[in-house]
Write an enzyme that holds these catalytic residues in place. Structure first.
Site, PDB file in Angstrom:
ATOM      1  N   LYS A 197       0.845  -1.203   0.000  1.00 33.27           N
ATOM      2  CA  LYS A 197       0.000   0.000   0.000  1.00 33.27           C
ATOM      3  C   LYS A 197       0.873   1.243   0.000  1.00 33.27           C
ATOM      4  CE  LYS A 197      -4.313  -1.876   0.773  1.00 33.27           C
ATOM      5  NZ  LYS A 197      -5.261  -2.326   1.778  1.00 33.27           N
TER       6      LYS A 197
ATOM      7  N   ARG B 299      -3.400 -10.123   4.663  1.00 38.48           N
ATOM      8  CA  ARG B 299      -3.693 -10.157   3.216  1.00 38.48           C
ATOM      9  C   ARG B 299      -2.463  -9.629   2.490  1.00 38.48           C
ATOM     10  NH1 ARG B 299      -5.675  -6.845  -0.745  1.00 38.48           N
ATOM     11  NH2 ARG B 299      -7.006  -7.814  -2.300  1.00 38.48           N
TER      12      ARG B 299
END
Ligand code: YH5
Length: 275
Positions: free
Chosen positions: A220, A254
């Site tokens: 991210k 994840r």
């Protein structure tokens, strides 16, 4: 105990959820796995690397992305789900918020639904209620198209927690068993750099909700930003953030990089067993 359809987990060790994007506009994978054979190969690699759950996604939800139709989403994900079911017993998660897609993949025998809208789309709860699949309820402010324009919170940790508590109360009222539910603060979904850091710093406070929580930190942009945007070194940041979150109570990670995450988790495991 976490129960995702026929799969039970005691969560004595954290689970690794591997990302399988089947979208032409995926940032991290650049659409590399759009091709069915490539996607299957990548899934098989993750299985060899010890993935616990494979999260199949047919619509990109990265900031600014546009929705796709139910038909297009199913066209992308159903062949891969069928192939995975045939060749392995790996638990399959489907990253979708559309009730029609949920219904179709539940009929194919998937283990869980990973919903960035936390079952807020009309009809989603009814579809889930008629099944035994697990569900991940994620917090998001806004929608993927516009969420990063100007996210505002008074207290991001409290607001994310209240939202998840609200969803939990509703699902309890609907008669959905708690053992099927995973929570997720939704890193990067309608959150600034500072909001994401505030959530990460206070992640342990989500333990008060008494349910397993998942974190999606892999690759991210806020992790990359801590490392001054270095594109060649996303792995160090992703692994470090994942381990930090496990030490604060995260039970499901994840991730893109299954092998490296499992290795990092082994370091926690051995050190915990000698104390
Ligand atoms: C999540 O956190 N995230 S899709 C932008 C990137 C890299 C990765 C700028 N689905 C989550 O992975 N489901 C996604 O680089 C998710 N939790 C759950 N439950 C976004 C993503 C990504 C976006």
């Amino acid at each position: 105990m976490l129960q995702l359809n026929k799969y039970s987990y005691d969560l004595k060790r954290p689970l690794v959820m591997g990302i399988l994007n089947i979208t032409p506009d995926s940032f991290s994978d650049g659409g590399k796995y759009l091709d069915f054979n490539e996607a299957l190969k990548h899934a098989e690699k993750m299985i060899e690397e010890g993935v616990d759950i494979i999260d199949v996604g047919g619509e990109s939800t990265r900031p600014g992305s546009d929705p796709v139709s139910v038909e297009e989403e199913l066209k992308r994900i159903t062949p891969i789900i069928e192939a995975l079911k045939k060749h392995s017993d790996v638990a399959i998660s489907v990253d979708t918020y559309k009730p029609e897609v949920m219904k179709a993949v539940i009929n194919m025998g998937v283990a869980m639904i990973n919903d960035i809208y936390a079952l807020q789309q009309p009809g989603a709860i009814d579809v889930i209620k008629k099944s035994n699949v697990g569900m991940c309820l994620m917090h998001m402010q806004g929608t993927p198209k516009t969420m990063q324009i100007n996210p505002i919170y008074k207290n991001v940790v409290n607001e994310v927690k209240s939202f998840l508590e609200g969803r939990l109360n509703l699902l309890k009222h609907e008669g959905i068993d708690r053992s099927r539910i995973i929570l997720d603060p939704g890193f990067g979904f309608g959150k600034t750099y500072e909001h994401n850091l505030e959530l990460l710093k206070n992640l342990e406070s989500f333990q008060s909700l008494k349910l397993p929580f998942l974190v999606g930190l892999s690759r991210k942009s806020f992790i990359r930003k801590i490392l001054n945007g270095d594109h060649d070194d996303h792995l160090s940041g992703s692994i470090s953030a994942a381990i930090f979150s496990v030490l604060k109570g995260a039970k499901i990670l994840r991730v893109h990089d299954v092998k490296e995450t499992q290795s990092a988790l082994k370091i926690i495991n051995v050190t915990q067993s000698i104390t």
